[in-house]
Design a protein around this motif. Structure first.
Motif, mmCIF file in Angstrom:
data_model
loop_
_atom_site.group_PDB
_atom_site.id
_atom_site.type_symbol
_atom_site.label_atom_id
_atom_site.label_comp_id
_atom_site.label_asym_id
_atom_site.label_seq_id
_atom_site.Cartn_x
_atom_site.Cartn_y
_atom_site.Cartn_z
ATOM 1 N N ILE A 86 0.991 -1.579 -0.558
ATOM 2 C CA ILE A 86 -0.251 0.526 0.449
ATOM 3 C C ILE A 86 1.041 1.403 0.159
ATOM 4 C CG2 ILE A 86 -2.066 1.656 1.198
ATOM 5 C CD1 ILE A 86 -2.925 -1.517 2.575
ATOM 6 N N SER A 87 0.738 1.972 -1.379
ATOM 7 C CA SER A 87 1.566 3.435 -1.564
ATOM 8 C C SER A 87 0.924 4.043 0.500
ATOM 9 C CB SER A 87 0.951 3.614 -2.280
ATOM 10 O OG SER A 87 0.138 4.683 -1.856
ATOM 11 N N ILE A 88 2.581 4.778 0.300
ATOM 12 C CA ILE A 88 2.862 5.847 1.889
ATOM 13 C C ILE A 88 0.960 6.797 1.407
ATOM 14 C CG2 ILE A 88 4.205 7.390 0.011
ATOM 15 C CD1 ILE A 88 4.313 6.743 4.182
ATOM 16 N N ASP A 89 1.240 7.423 -0.037
ATOM 17 C CA ASP A 89 0.009 8.180 0.537
ATOM 18 C C ASP A 89 -1.449 7.757 0.314
ATOM 19 O OD1 ASP A 89 1.850 9.859 -1.587
ATOM 20 O OD2 ASP A 89 0.854 9.255 -3.392
ATOM 21 N N PHE A 90 -2.065 6.000 0.242
ATOM 22 C CA PHE A 90 -2.579 5.875 0.377
ATOM 23 C C PHE A 90 -2.671 5.563 1.707
ATOM 24 C CE2 PHE A 90 -4.635 3.229 -3.043
ATOM 25 C CZ PHE A 90 -4.464 4.040 -4.333
ATOM 26 N N ARG A 91 -1.463 4.941 2.844
ATOM 27 C CA ARG A 91 -1.501 5.110 3.624
ATOM 28 C C ARG A 91 -2.443 6.350 4.453
ATOM 29 N NH1 ARG A 91 3.447 2.702 4.683
ATOM 30 N NH2 ARG A 91 4.237 2.725 2.111
ATOM 31 N N THR A 92 -1.081 7.724 4.554
ATOM 32 C CA THR A 92 -1.668 8.434 5.087
ATOM 33 C C THR A 92 -3.210 9.384 4.811
ATOM 34 O OG1 THR A 92 1.265 9.527 4.817
ATOM 35 C CG2 THR A 92 -0.040 11.443 5.070
ATOM 36 N N VAL A 93 -3.818 8.892 3.589
ATOM 37 C CA VAL A 93 -5.327 9.331 3.408
ATOM 38 C C VAL A 93 -5.762 8.731 4.394
ATOM 39 C CG1 VAL A 93 -7.143 9.430 2.467
ATOM 40 C CG2 VAL A 93 -5.088 9.559 1.306
ATOM 41 N N MET A 94 -5.873 7.043 4.471
ATOM 42 C CA MET A 94 -6.337 6.156 5.303
ATOM 43 C C MET A 94 -5.635 6.209 7.329
ATOM 44 S SD MET A 94 -4.909 2.862 3.648
ATOM 45 C CE MET A 94 -5.955 1.297 4.662
ATOM 46 N N LEU A 95 -5.145 7.554 7.507
ATOM 47 C CA LEU A 95 -4.576 7.860 8.432
ATOM 48 C C LEU A 95 -5.330 8.772 8.818
ATOM 49 C CD1 LEU A 95 -2.569 8.154 11.082
ATOM 50 C CD2 LEU A 95 -1.718 9.566 10.354
ATOM 51 N N TRP A 96 -5.548 9.701 8.377
ATOM 52 C CA TRP A 96 -6.273 10.652 8.630
ATOM 53 C C TRP A 96 -7.970 11.026 7.912
ATOM 54 C CZ3 TRP A 96 -4.867 15.177 11.241
ATOM 55 C CH2 TRP A 96 -6.331 15.447 11.176
ATOM 56 N N GLY A 97 -8.037 9.719 7.366
ATOM 57 C CA GLY A 97 -9.794 9.177 6.747
ATOM 58 C C GLY A 97 -10.385 8.439 8.076
ATOM 59 N N GLY A 98 -9.474 8.248 9.261
ATOM 60 C CA GLY A 98 -10.467 7.204 9.645
ATOM 61 C C GLY A 98 -11.708 8.379 11.174
ATOM 62 N N LEU A 99 -13.005 8.302 10.350
ATOM 63 C CA LEU A 99 -13.829 9.260 10.878
ATOM 64 C C LEU A 99 -14.173 7.988 12.204
ATOM 65 C CD1 LEU A 99 -14.816 11.291 8.359
ATOM 66 C CD2 LEU A 99 -13.086 11.469 9.447
ATOM 67 N N ARG A 100 -14.875 9.223 12.720
ATOM 68 C CA ARG A 100 -15.888 7.783 14.338
ATOM 69 C C ARG A 100 -17.146 8.787 13.582
ATOM 70 N NH1 ARG A 100 -9.917 7.360 13.928
ATOM 71 N NH2 ARG A 100 -9.831 5.783 15.250
ATOM 72 N N GLY A 101 -18.164 7.790 14.156
ATOM 73 C CA GLY A 101 -19.174 8.474 14.081
ATOM 74 C C GLY A 101 -20.161 7.420 14.675
ATOM 75 N N ALA A 102 -21.408 6.371 13.729
ATOM 76 C CA ALA A 102 -22.070 5.687 14.829
ATOM 77 C C ALA A 102 -22.270 5.057 15.170
ATOM 78 C CB ALA A 102 -23.639 5.276 13.312
ATOM 79 N N VAL A 103 -20.831 4.576 15.236
ATOM 80 C CA VAL A 103 -21.005 3.220 15.945
ATOM 81 C C VAL A 103 -20.335 2.859 17.378
ATOM 82 C CG1 VAL A 103 -19.081 0.835 16.236
ATOM 83 C CG2 VAL A 103 -20.663 1.150 14.289
ATOM 84 N N SER A 104 -19.131 4.419 17.194
ATOM 85 C CA SER A 104 -18.716 4.908 18.678
ATOM 86 C C SER A 104 -19.454 5.746 19.428
ATOM 87 C CB SER A 104 -17.598 5.903 18.183
ATOM 88 O OG SER A 104 -16.941 5.514 17.351
ATOM 89 N N LEU A 105 -20.546 6.853 19.118
ATOM 90 C CA LEU A 105 -21.443 7.105 19.740
ATOM 91 C C LEU A 105 -22.269 5.890 20.288
ATOM 92 C CD1 LEU A 105 -22.761 9.849 17.423
ATOM 93 C CD2 LEU A 105 -21.133 9.800 19.655
ATOM 94 N N ALA A 106 -22.852 4.182 19.210
ATOM 95 C CA ALA A 106 -23.729 3.987 20.074
ATOM 96 C C ALA A 106 -23.151 3.527 20.905
ATOM 97 C CB ALA A 106 -23.618 2.525 18.979
#
Length: 953
Positions: free
Chosen positions: A354-374
């Motif tokens: 997995i390229s460094i570009d993809f990994r950086t986007v995956m790092l920043w793109g790990g959003l939290r939402g419904a499951v965490s709040l539930a």
């Protein structure tokens, strides 16, 4: 009733606002889900500020409805979560998901566990909350939510692989988080200690238990859907029931992972549903699920926003410091996994790079939402947990979710633009420009025609056409600048990818038209996916390997062959060969269609040169497919005709159905008549869906009748022989005998052909021939490799039965030994005779030309006393005895010779010579004997010496 009124008003009001916010988000290029959360926070603030003093009218009732909405963890879990997860699994490319399953599972399981530990320890170090509670907090905030980030990816046109990595991680990540959360809550509430082994065992039980529930539930529903025809409403409803029932069954009744059950259900429907549901119904199904998820997303992010003010109203400074520590720890843990652990596993050969570009986007793109709040809501609702812990966890989870929504999500577009991930790759940009140029040319022609038809002033038409002319000029300039010029192999790969996608479309269209069954279509789609994977990995060579691999026999087919050969189970093999017959037949038709499509559609897009290269590749693929199919047709011509008739009947059924639809549209027949005709068609369709049975033709009595010298034995003898023979089917390329192995059977070819590969030459044997007898006769290892070159129906005679059948049937024995004699290698036999070993290689070669191999059976008389001597014999293997007037016979073995005295003395034979076992002899006839002695004096001398010794004995 008033509560129901407020509930309906609140939900409808939120959906109305959500529908209005979507075009606004598109207009201002802002993440829609983030805008929903912002609106929800504002509404939550208004409700909190106006508590108890709402204005009259619908606005006041709406605020009252929002205040009365009871947001519980059960609502999130049992109403929203199944829909969100099932839709994600339904739309993700399951094949690509499993291609990257290594890094996905690493992030979803190892990454989540590491994040839980790091976050827990860091927060525990800066707060006064217990370690278990902090680990619980770590598990909650480690559950990623793909909804917001996938929406951003779709808007920006993110690479497909990046989307699959993020979405795939989230699917498994949520399940892991919930399982870990459940274990930690049990420890926290129960106050018990759990060991690593017991916790791991519980985790595996819950995780894989959910997968099993999903598989069983989906199999039942898919089987039911497969039996339904022309009932799209029922089929779509069953998928909705599947999503919720699998979750309820797993989570509530069996206490395993409901998330994994739904993920499994969605992936299985994704993989097999397309061949169980017609393409039109599938399109409607996906649109229905998109609508359900739009409602769920809109409501859940609104509800998140409404909940925020209530949770954060008592937010303290210490909690803020803990939140900062949480944010740093969460991103640090994810960085360790992405930048350290994942590359190490890649170096070990586990998972794709997995390229460094993809990994950086995956790092920043790990959003939290419904499951965490539930999960945070579960903490608030669980009795037995310290209120301070409840408030602490709820506040930090809410704060972290808001941080990822309001900081990560809005800046994701800028990050993707920084890495250049928001634009098409060069190959796709090349296709885009060529398609655009072709489309603009068609538009210009259409404008000219429309202006003439509608009598529009030519100047106006010219002005509009000039706009497109300018666009065409810019596109062609970009193409000519060479910005998108690619190597020939890359361009050829793009063309093949285009054709393979069209191939998939043709398979699905044939299924939609009722020409192919679901099972056959599924096999063909898997083959098309293999072609795309081959292109992705090894370009043109990968494509060739993929289509050649598809022509080979599958593991299941080889297993069926083994069952037939070992246990005489014919039905599994008959099914596999019938499937192969249909798959090859459809492949032949579709590849031929692709060649026509290439000639017509590819030149305008890729040019004549590339079109010719693609046509050459497809022509070769068609040829090898036809060769493979012809081998089957030659072996089973009746079944080939059956399939052709079945295809024509299916075409007739489609034409009949189309005719009925046309009559209904023209009001020639009523709906009642149309439905009645449809029911009749359904009955006939079900009959056509049944695969015709393939008769392998392996009945031994029928096979014996095809072997000439067996069929000449007479009815009573054939019955006896049939009882000793077993039938066997071999397929092209299958190795029947390997050189060097011990012989355990001989084979009669009832139908088909084999190739015998010796050290010197390749010999082909066909129907009526036999092989494998030499090893049984000589008791020596196999001397050649024998491979089937077509489908072969063989009769197998084991070594024990060989002895029995040749002893009781002298005709068979003589016939077998006569043909076996012709197959002996004279050079190999000469090497076994000591008399010839002192000669030069040139002399041996000359002598070998004069010698004839002969096999004689046990008890067969070789020489008869009183006969005129006509040949001399050398024993290369076996044993014989010379019967004279002496009381005891003279024993002869390997290397001995006999019969020379009658030739030298020109007198009749003076003894009988009988074989006591199978003997491999070299026969030197009279004229050759005299010529040999004349031309080789040294051999005459050696022969005289041996004769003298024999006389002395």
């Amino acid at each position: 009733m008033h509560e129901t009124f407020l509930l309906v008003l609140g939900l409808v009001g939120l959906l109305t606002i959500a529908s209005l916010l979507l075009p606004i988000a598109n207009r201002i290029n802002f993440p829609y889900t983030v805008l929903l959360a912002v609106a929800g926070c504002l509404l939550g603030g208004i409700v909190l500020a106006a508590s108890g003093s709402h204005p009259p009218g619908i606005i006041g009732d709406f605020l009252s409805a929002l205040e009365a909405l009871d947001i519980t963890s059960e609502v999130v879990f049992f109403v929203f979560l199944p829909a969100l997860i099932f839709e994600s699994a339904l739309n993700i490319n399951a094949r690509h998901l499993f291609t990257d399953i290594g890094p996905i599972l690493l992030l979803a399981i190892i990454g989540l566990l590491l994040s839980t530990v790091v976050v827990g320890i860091v927060v525990w170090g800066v707060s006064d909350i217990t370690l278990i509670a902090c680990l619980l907090l770590g598990a909650i905030v480690s559950a990623t939510d793909p909804v917001a980030i996938i929406a951003i990816f779709k808007t920006l046109g993110a690479p497909k692989r990046l989307t699959i990595l993020v979405e795939g991680e989230s699917l498994f990540n949520d399940a892991t988080a919930i399982v870990l959360f459940t274990i930690l809550v049990a420890i926290l509430v129960g106050g018990t200690e759990a060991g690593v082994l017991s916790a791991t065992g519980k985790f595996l039980e819950v995780f894989f238990g959910g997968i099993i529930v999903g598989l069983i539930s989906t199999w039942l529903v898919i089987s039911l859907i497969g039996r339904l025809r022309n009932l799209p409403l029922v089929e779509i409803t069953l998928t909705i029931c599947l999503a919720y029932l699998s979750f309820l069954l797993a989570e509530h009744y069996l206490h395993v992972s409901g998330v994994m059950a739904v993920v499994t259900a969605g992936l299985v429907v994704n993989s097999f549903g397309r061949t169980k549901i017609s393409p039109h119904t599938w399109h409607t199904l996906t649109e229905t699920w998109e609508e359900i998820v739009f409602w769920a997303n809109s409501l859940i992010f609104f509800l998140v926003g409404l909940l925020v003010p209530k949770v954060l109203v008592d937010f303290t400074t210490s909690q803020f410091l803990s939140l900062l520590a949480l944010i740093v720890a969460a991103f640090a843990a994810r960085s360790v996994v992405l930048y350290l652990v994942l590359p190490l596993l890649n170096k070990a050969g586990l998972g794709q790079q997995i390229s460094i570009d993809f990994r950086t986007v995956m790092l920043w793109g790990g959003l939290r939402g419904a499951v965490s709040l539930a999960l945070a809501l579960v903490i608030l609702e669980t009795p037995g947990i310290d209120p301070n812990i409840q408030a602490f966890v709820a506040s930090l989870v809410t704060g972290f979710v808001l941080f990822t929504l309001f900081v990560n999500a809005p800046t994701m577009g800028a990050m993707m633009r920084f890495f250049g991930l928001d634009s098409l790759p060069p190959t796709e940009r090349m296709i885009r420009n060529r398609v655009m140029a072709l489309s603009i040319k068609h538009i210009r022609e259409g404008l000219k025609h429309a202006a003439q038809e509608d009598k529009i002033n030519p100047d106006i038409a010219t002005g509009v056409a000039d706009i497109y002319e300018q666009r065409l000029s810019r596109v062609e300039h970009s193409m000519n600048k060479g910005l998108e010029k690619q190597p020939d192999t890359v361009t050829l790969s793009v063309g093949l990818s285009t054709l393979t996608n069209h191939e998939r479309h043709l398979y699905l269209k044939r299924f939609s038209d009722g020409l192919d069954s679901a099972k056959i279509t599924r096999s063909l789609l898997f083959q098309a996916d293999d072609l795309l994977d081959g292109l992705k990995i090894s370009k043109i060579e990968g494509y060739k390997e993929a289509y050649n691999g598809a022509l080979k026999f599958s593991m299941l087919c080889r297993l069926s062959l083994l069952l037939q050969q070992r246990f005489r189970l014919e039905r599994p093999l008959a099914i596999q060969l019938a499937n192969r017959f249909e798959v090859l037949t459809v492949s032949e038709t579709v590849v031929a269609s692709l060649i026509d499509y290439t000639r017509e559609k590819i030149p305008p897009l890729f040019g004549d040169k590339l079109a010719k290269e693609l046509e050459t590749l497809l022509t070769h693929r068609l040829q090898v497919t036809q060769q493979t199919l012809d081998a089957l047709r030659l072996q089973y011509p009746e079944y080939a005709e059956t399939l052709q008739k079945r295809h024509l009947v299916r075409v007739a059924l489609r034409l009949e159905e189309s005719s009925y639809h046309q009559m209904l549209d023209e009001n020639i027949i009523s709906m009642e008549v149309f439905n009645d005709l449809g029911r009749e068609l359904d009955k006939r369709n079900r009959i056509m869906d049944r695969q015709p049975k393939l008769d392998l033709g392996l009945e031994p009595d029928k096979l014996v009748a095809r072997v000439p010298f067996l069929s000449e034995l007479g009815a009573h003898r054939i019955t006896e022989i049939v009882s000793l023979l077993t039938s066997r089917l071999v397929v092209p390329g299958e190795r029947i005998i390997s050189q060097g192995e011990q012989g355990d059977a001989m084979y009669f070819i009832s139908c088909g052909a084999v190739e015998v590969n010796t050290e010197h030459q390749a010999i082909r044997l066909g129907s009526g021939d036999f092989f494998g007898e030499l090893a049984l006769i000589t008791q020596e290892p196999r001397s050649a490799d024998i491979t089937a070159i077509s489908y072969c129906q063989l009769l197998v005679l084991s070594v024990d039965d060989f002895q029995q059948i040749t002893t009781s049937h002298r005709y068979l024995q003589q016939r077998i030994t006569d043909i076996a004699s012709q197959r002996l290698d004279p050079q190999a036999l000469v090497a076994k005779v000591p008399l010839f070993q002192q000669l030069s290689s040139e002399q041996i070669e000359q002598i070998t030309e004069q010698l004839k191999p002969l096999i004689v059976a046990p008890n067969q008389q070789i020489i008869t006393k009183g006969d005129i001597g006509d040949a001399m014999y050398f024993i290369a293997a076996g044993a014989a005895e010379v019967i004279t007037d002496a009381p005891e016979p003279i024993k002869l073995g390997c290397g001995d010779f006999f019969g020379e005295m009658a030739l030298l003395n020109r007198a009749p034979r003076n003894a009988d010579v009988n074989a006591t076992s199978y003997c491999e002899l070299l026969v030197l006839e009279r004229e050759a004997f005299y010529a040999l002695l004349e031309s080789h004096p040294e051999l005459r001398k050696q022969l005289s010496t041996h004769i003298s010794k024999k006389s002395e004995c």
